[in-house]
Scaffold this active site. Structure first.
Site, short mmCIF file in Angstrom:
data_model
loop_
_atom_site.label_atom_id
_atom_site.label_comp_id
_atom_site.label_asym_id
_atom_site.label_seq_id
_atom_site.Cartn_x
_atom_site.Cartn_y
_atom_site.Cartn_z
N CYS A 115 -20.11 -16.59 9.75
CA CYS A 115 -20.64 -16.39 11.10
C CYS A 115 -21.20 -14.98 11.33
O CYS A 115 -21.99 -14.76 12.25
CB CYS A 115 -19.57 -16.70 12.15
SG CYS A 115 -18.92 -18.38 12.05
N HIS A 255 -21.47 -13.41 18.69
CA HIS A 255 -21.43 -14.70 18.03
C HIS A 255 -20.83 -15.72 18.99
O HIS A 255 -19.78 -15.48 19.60
CB HIS A 255 -20.58 -14.59 16.76
CG HIS A 255 -20.19 -15.91 16.19
ND1 HIS A 255 -21.10 -16.92 15.95
CD2 HIS A 255 -18.97 -16.40 15.83
CE1 HIS A 255 -20.45 -17.97 15.46
NE2 HIS A 255 -19.17 -17.69 15.37
N ASN A 285 -20.76 -23.76 18.30
CA ASN A 285 -20.72 -22.69 17.31
C ASN A 285 -21.67 -23.06 16.17
O ASN A 285 -21.41 -23.98 15.41
CB ASN A 285 -19.29 -22.53 16.79
CG ASN A 285 -19.15 -21.39 15.79
OD1 ASN A 285 -20.12 -20.91 15.23
ND2 ASN A 285 -17.92 -20.98 15.55
#
Length: 328
Positions: A115, A255, A285
């Site tokens: 990520c 993020h 996500n």
């Protein structure tokens, strides 16, 4: 050699056609819209079609970004794709994107920091530009996480989605300085990793270990704890390195993992929600794609304006984490 800085001159994104709501998921797995929304803030996610590859998403986002920047593909020196869901073990997904864009010059490779990948890739492009080795880079975050989810595990499969975002980074004469609001560019990047925490977020497969793709596994409470601590710390590190304070930052683009994590970081930094770009509700996500997807939303709707200080930050499996401070 003249001093050069890296400036983001275009941003683009791509989402697959299939939008899957929480209610859609509830038909297939033991969950409810209320359960997902209350724990994550996620309302929907996008899922790549059968046969739609990470490189397809990445190339579409790159085309969008090139168009926005008014730059042709033959001006690109470097393509970086941040992904943990590549098309193949090799070659690099970035080379597939290069071919799909019709580019036959320069070089291309992938960055794997889960990520945190987009921030890592942006740092790589920034340093190539500052060294004088390139003038123009496409930095892409692209993922098809739907391919590595265990769809029987409601604790993880509801969290993720597919998508891609891209930025065009270009060399501009002169150094980027925090004190000059007209000096648009990347002020600094800050990268970290700690491999001792591998087991709280990982995929249980790979060519060397199991000869399979594997599925994503996560210990949610531990990820939450580390995420809040690390994201707050690296944000403070970034502003401190530039002689600034958190109050100087107009927009935080973290993020997009989970609303609870974002709210936890905001509380720790004493940053109001009006300064935090959040798109996890719409995208879920999307790992390395989440920051450029969120950037594209905030640029398109006009929130991010020229002269604004923007802090990008992420944490991912590894653990890896990092931040980039950018004057828009």
């Amino acid at each position: 050699m003249p001093v050069m800085r890296s400036q983001i001159v275009g941003c683009g994104s791509y989402l697959p056609a299939q939008c899957v709501s929480n209610a859609d998921l509830a038909i297939k797995i033991d969950t409810t819209d209320e359960w997902i929304l209350s724990r994550t803030g996620i309302r929907q996610r996008y899922i790549a079609a059968d046969g739609e590859l990470t490189s397809d998403l990445a190339a579409a986002a790159a085309r969008h970004a090139l168009g926005r920047a008014g730059i042709t593909a033959d001006e690109v020196d470097l393509i970086l794709v941040a992904t943990s869901t590549p098309d193949d073990t090799f070659p690099a997904t970035a080379t597939a994107v290069q071919a799909k864009l019709g580019i036959t010059r320069g070089f291309a490779f992938d960055v794997q920091a889960v990520c945190s990948g987009f921030v890592y890739a942006l740092a790589v492009a920034d340093n190539f530009i500052k060294s004088g080795q390139i003038r123009t880079a496409i930095v892409i975050g692209a993922e098809t996480y739907s391919r590595i989810l265990d769809w029987t595990d409601r604790g993880t499969c509801v969290l993720f989605g597919d998508g891609a975002g891209a930025v065009i980074v270009r060399a501009t004469a002169g150094a980027a300085t925090a004190s000059d609001p007209d000096s648009a560019g990347i002020l600094s990047t800050h990268l970290h990793a700690d491999g001792r925490h591998r087991d709280i977020l990982y995929v249980d497969g790979g060519p060397s270990s199991t000869q399979t793709v594997g599925h994503l596994r996560m210990t949610g409470k531990e990820v939450f704890r580390h995420a809040v601590t690390c994201l707050a710390a690296v944000a403070e590190e970034a502003v401190r390195a530039n002689g600034l304070s958190l109050a100087d930052v107009r927009w935080f683009v973290p993020h997009q993992a989970n609303v609870r994590i974002l709210e936890g970081v905001a509380r720790k930094l004493a940053v109001g929600p009006d300064r935090m770009i959040m798109t996890v509700q719409q995208h879920a996500n999307t790992s390395a794609a989440s920051i450029p997807l969120a950037l594209d939303v905030a640029l398109t709707d006009g929130r991010i304006q020229r002269g604004h200080l923007v802090l990008l930050e992420a944490i991912g499996g590894g653990l890896t984490w990092g931040a980039a401070l950018v004057r828009w």
